[in-house]
Enzyme design. Structure first.
Site, PDB file in Angstrom:
ATOM      1  N   HIS A  51     -20.976   0.086 -59.987  1.00  0.00           N
ATOM      2  CA  HIS A  51     -21.683  -1.057 -59.392  1.00  0.00           C
ATOM      3  C   HIS A  51     -21.362  -2.212 -61.017  1.00  0.00           C
ATOM      4  CE1 HIS A  51     -24.390  -4.273 -58.146  1.00  0.00           C
ATOM      5  NE2 HIS A  51     -23.796  -3.681 -57.362  1.00  0.00           N
ATOM      6  N   HIS A  81     -16.450  -6.170 -52.840  1.00  0.00           N
ATOM      7  CA  HIS A  81     -18.286  -6.246 -52.513  1.00  0.00           C
ATOM      8  C   HIS A  81     -18.343  -5.045 -51.216  1.00  0.00           C
ATOM      9  CE1 HIS A  81     -21.920  -8.501 -52.310  1.00  0.00           C
ATOM     10  NE2 HIS A  81     -21.438  -9.770 -51.710  1.00  0.00           N
ATOM     11  N   ASP A 131     -22.840   1.749 -51.079  1.00  0.00           N
ATOM     12  CA  ASP A 131     -21.722   1.444 -49.763  1.00  0.00           C
ATOM     13  C   ASP A 131     -20.840   3.055 -49.369  1.00  0.00           C
ATOM     14  OD1 ASP A 131     -21.809  -0.606 -48.711  1.00  0.00           O
ATOM     15  OD2 ASP A 131     -21.168  -1.699 -51.172  1.00  0.00           O
TER      16      ASP A 131
HETATM   17  N1  CMC Z   1     -12.996   3.629 -59.166  1.00  0.00           N
HETATM   18  C1  CMC Z   1     -12.139   4.094 -61.142  1.00  0.00           C
HETATM   19  N2  CMC Z   1     -12.488   3.790 -61.811  1.00  0.00           N
HETATM   20  C2  CMC Z   1     -13.282   2.434 -61.799  1.00  0.00           C
HETATM   21  C3  CMC Z   1     -14.203   2.005 -60.785  1.00  0.00           C
HETATM   22  C4  CMC Z   1     -14.154   2.993 -59.079  1.00  0.00           C
HETATM   23  N3  CMC Z   1     -14.607   2.632 -58.581  1.00  0.00           N
HETATM   24  N4  CMC Z   1     -15.164   0.682 -60.657  1.00  0.00           N
HETATM   25  C5  CMC Z   1     -14.948   1.064 -61.958  1.00  0.00           C
HETATM   26  N5  CMC Z   1     -14.101   1.702 -62.760  1.00  0.00           N
HETATM   27  C6  CMC Z   1     -13.736   1.867 -63.920  1.00  0.00           C
HETATM   28  C7  CMC Z   1     -12.904   0.009 -64.234  1.00  0.00           C
HETATM   29  O1  CMC Z   1     -11.533   0.612 -64.310  1.00  0.00           O
HETATM   30  C8  CMC Z   1     -13.258   1.097 -65.597  1.00  0.00           C
HETATM   31  O2  CMC Z   1     -12.976   1.169 -66.699  1.00  0.00           O
HETATM   32  P1  CMC Z   1     -12.056   1.365 -68.484  1.00  0.00           P
HETATM   33  O3  CMC Z   1     -13.498   0.655 -69.053  1.00  0.00           O
HETATM   34  O4  CMC Z   1     -11.612   2.235 -68.607  1.00  0.00           O
HETATM   35  O5  CMC Z   1     -11.546  -0.151 -68.244  1.00  0.00           O
HETATM   36  C9  CMC Z   1     -14.313   0.505 -65.740  1.00  0.00           C
HETATM   37  O6  CMC Z   1     -14.661   1.171 -65.222  1.00  0.00           O
HETATM   38  C10 CMC Z   1     -15.136  -0.929 -65.702  1.00  0.00           C
HETATM   39  O7  CMC Z   1     -15.063  -1.453 -64.303  1.00  0.00           O
HETATM   40  P2  CMC Z   1     -15.110  -2.848 -64.612  1.00  0.00           P
HETATM   41  O8  CMC Z   1     -13.948  -2.571 -62.938  1.00  0.00           O
HETATM   42  O9  CMC Z   1     -15.144  -3.227 -65.425  1.00  0.00           O
HETATM   43  O10 CMC Z   1     -16.673  -3.223 -63.783  1.00  0.00           O
HETATM   44  P3  CMC Z   1     -16.950  -4.131 -62.856  1.00  0.00           P
HETATM   45  O11 CMC Z   1     -18.864  -4.672 -62.969  1.00  0.00           O
HETATM   46  O12 CMC Z   1     -15.982  -5.599 -63.080  1.00  0.00           O
HETATM   47  O13 CMC Z   1     -17.184  -4.193 -61.002  1.00  0.00           O
HETATM   48  C11 CMC Z   1     -17.033  -3.082 -59.391  1.00  0.00           C
HETATM   49  C12 CMC Z   1     -17.784  -3.313 -60.000  1.00  0.00           C
HETATM   50  C13 CMC Z   1     -17.930  -2.566 -58.160  1.00  0.00           C
HETATM   51  C14 CMC Z   1     -16.471  -4.044 -58.372  1.00  0.00           C
HETATM   52  C15 CMC Z   1     -16.361  -1.901 -59.609  1.00  0.00           C
HETATM   53  O14 CMC Z   1     -16.366  -0.725 -59.893  1.00  0.00           O
HETATM   54  C16 CMC Z   1     -15.809  -1.496 -58.143  1.00  0.00           C
HETATM   55  O15 CMC Z   1     -14.514  -2.104 -57.564  1.00  0.00           O
HETATM   56  N6  CMC Z   1     -15.836  -0.306 -57.366  1.00  0.00           N
HETATM   57  C17 CMC Z   1     -15.219  -0.113 -55.961  1.00  0.00           C
HETATM   58  C18 CMC Z   1     -15.703  -1.385 -55.518  1.00  0.00           C
HETATM   59  C19 CMC Z   1     -17.141  -0.709 -54.531  1.00  0.00           C
HETATM   60  O16 CMC Z   1     -17.386   0.619 -54.085  1.00  0.00           O
HETATM   61  N7  CMC Z   1     -17.789  -2.012 -54.235  1.00  0.00           N
HETATM   62  C20 CMC Z   1     -19.041  -1.692 -54.010  1.00  0.00           C
HETATM   63  C21 CMC Z   1     -20.335  -2.503 -54.717  1.00  0.00           C
HETATM   64  S1  CMC Z   1     -21.637  -2.041 -54.100  1.00  0.00           S
HETATM   65  C22 CMC Z   1     -21.616  -3.066 -52.891  1.00  0.00           C
HETATM   66  C23 CMC Z   1     -22.345  -4.333 -52.950  1.00  0.00           C
HETATM   67  O17 CMC Z   1     -23.499  -4.989 -54.291  1.00  0.00           O
HETATM   68  O18 CMC Z   1     -21.956  -5.659 -52.875  1.00  0.00           O
END
Ligand code: CMC
Length: 429
Positions: free
Chosen positions: A306, A265, A364
């Site tokens: 995201h 987050h 971010d």
């Molecule tokens: N790097 C590599 N792979 C990723 C990433 C990443 N940053 N984010 C998602 N994926 C992959 C994930 O492994 C999954 O792959 P597969 O379908 O093959 O299993 C696919 O993309 C979907 O991801 P998810 O984890 O199911 O998506 P989510 O909606 O649960 O998570 C997230 C969203 C923001 C937590 C995640 O993208 C992440 O951890 N990003 C990095 C941290 C980040 O930058 N967070 C800030 C968000 S913006 C500020 C805010 O609003 O807080």
């Protein structure tokens, strides 16, 4: 609001009719509140398909990359408004006219100082404590200072708490930084704008008061606007959940700060810079991209992806523009970390893994680069996010309390042991 209906067929039971609710924009939602009578609950860990509340504050269309506050696009607010005006909008539902704005700004300025006694709390922390740890403590501690406004059922008390929080967050954030540096804490200056005052309290000292660059103050103000609210994210939902038990606003915001701290987050802006440090050099990018794609490796590319935006994060577009302005103002051209960041951005926008999963740079990714260029240490990044998001949290808290609400109490799918009898200690294996 409910004109359509959904029917749920449960094997061996009578069909359950569920109303479908329609918002002003966005997908309809199936109202499952009546489902309990069928002896079933819904199961949705992570709230992937569940609206936890009704709200009029912020709307996001993640597929189209749209973010609206009270109907106004974030791009217009970032370009044509300022942070305090955006705060007024989020808190009150409409943009202020000139008189209302002047009154609001003056109210906020009246509350920028914190109780002198609060300073003593800082001494209980190690100087090298993470600033977010200190923020959780001192913001929670505000509830011990403002007993005159803790009646959550009194709209005036709610209002004054909201103004106090918006006004005091920059002061507290700067105090946290000064404490970590071992420098004297700076009192707020009400002749400055909100963003200028924050930069003054961060970077000036009693023996040297330097003028604040208008470009950097504008960039700071934009960062505040772009982080002001984001509907029912993890920290906002935490604030609502804490508030639903009747907890006081300062305690609720402290809970929001704790939830924001996580790297998935608000902690992501700090994590971006830590990641860039870890990658170290452009020549190592391929290794880290491979790690990000490897399902057996927990490494993720911080600042990408995201939960809601499956297109560009509209905040990231404005942030990138601000990033360019700040780097130009500061004359930063050949920064190796910046080069690394730009190369990562390029790869993520062209690599099929990132394209297929719609993993665009998020807000971010760029905010970390700007904050670093302004001279704000990495460990303070999430504090700045918390400062800016406070108005969103408190707007949601106020919205919830001004209508009928219930204590938030999710159910569960229990997969533990069914009932069993205790065996005496001597007989246990
Ligand atoms: N790097 C590599 N792979 C990723 C990433 C990443 N940053 N984010 C998602 N994926 C992959 C994930 O492994 C999954 O792959 P597969 O379908 O093959 O299993 C696919 O993309 C979907 O991801 P998810 O984890 O199911 O998506 P989510 O909606 O649960 O998570 C997230 C969203 C923001 C937590 C995640 O993208 C992440 O951890 N990003 C990095 C941290 C980040 O930058 N967070 C800030 C968000 S913006 C500020 C805010 O609003 O807080």
């Amino acid at each position: 609001m409910a004109d359509k209906k959904a029917q749920l067929i449960i094997e061996g039971a009578a069909p359950v009719e569920l109303p479908i609710l329609t918002g002003t924009v966005g997908p309809d939602v199936i109202d499952v509140r009546g489902l309990g009578t069928s002896g079933h609950f819904t199961f949705d860990p992570g709230f992937m398909a569940t609206a936890s509340c009704e709200s009029k504050i912020t709307y996001i269309d993640g597929d189209k990359g749209v973010l609206l506050h009270r109907g106004y696009p974030i791009e217009q607010l970032a370009e044509q408004s300022d942070y305090l005006e955006t705060c007024y909008l989020l808190l009150n539902g409409e943009l202020p006219n000139a008189e209302q704005k002047a009154q609001f700004v003056s109210n906020v300025k009246n509350h920028t100082m914190v109780h002198e006694q609060l300073k003593t709390f800082f001494n209980g922390f190690r100087r090298d404590a993470h600033p977010m740890a200190v923020m959780c403590g001192v913001v929670g501690a505000l509830s011990a200072f403002y007993h005159d406004s803790l009646d959550i059922n009194n709209p005036q008390h709610r209002e004054i708490s909201a103004v106090r929080l918006v006004a005091k967050m920059p002061t507290l954030a700067a105090m946290v930084y000064k404490y970590s540096m071992g420098q004297p804490m700076m009192y707020p200056r009400n002749d400055l704008s909100y963003a200028e005052n924050f930069l003054h309290m961060m970077f000036n000292t009693p023996c040297e008061i330097k003028p604040i660059s208008p470009v950097l103050a504008k960039a700071m103000d934009r960062i505040f606007i772009l982080h002001a609210d984001h509907e029912q994210n993890a920290s906002t939902s935490t604030v609502r959940l804490a508030g639903s038990s009747g907890a006081n606003p300062f305690a609720c915001i402290a809970a929001g700060i704790a939830a924001l701290w996580g790297p998935a987050h608000g902690g992501a802006n700090e994590a971006v810079l830590t990641m860039l440090d870890e990658i170290g050099d452009v020549s190592n990018i391929d290794t880290f991209i491979a790690k990000a794609k490897d399902k057996n490796d927990p490494f993720k590319l911080m600042g990408f992806g995201h939960r809601v935006y499956k297109n560009r994060d509209p905040r990231a577009t404005v942030m990138k523009q601000t990033c360019d302005e700040v780097l130009r103002e500061l004359g930063i051209k050949d920064d190796p970390q910046l080069e690394l960041a730009m190369r990562l951005e390029e790869i993520a926008l062209t690599d099929p893994y990132f394209i297929e999963r719609s993993l665009y740079p998020n807000v971010d990714f760029y905010s970390g680069i700007i904050l670093k260029a302004i001279g704000i240490p990495t460990s303070m990044f999430t504090v700045i996010f918390a400062l800016a998001r406070t108005v969103g949290w408190i707007s949601h808290w106020k919205e919830m309390l001004s209508g009928p609400y219930k204590i938030g109490r999710p159910r569960q799918l229990y997969t533990g042991e069914p009932q069993r009898d205790l065996t005496a200690l001597k007989d246990r294996k």
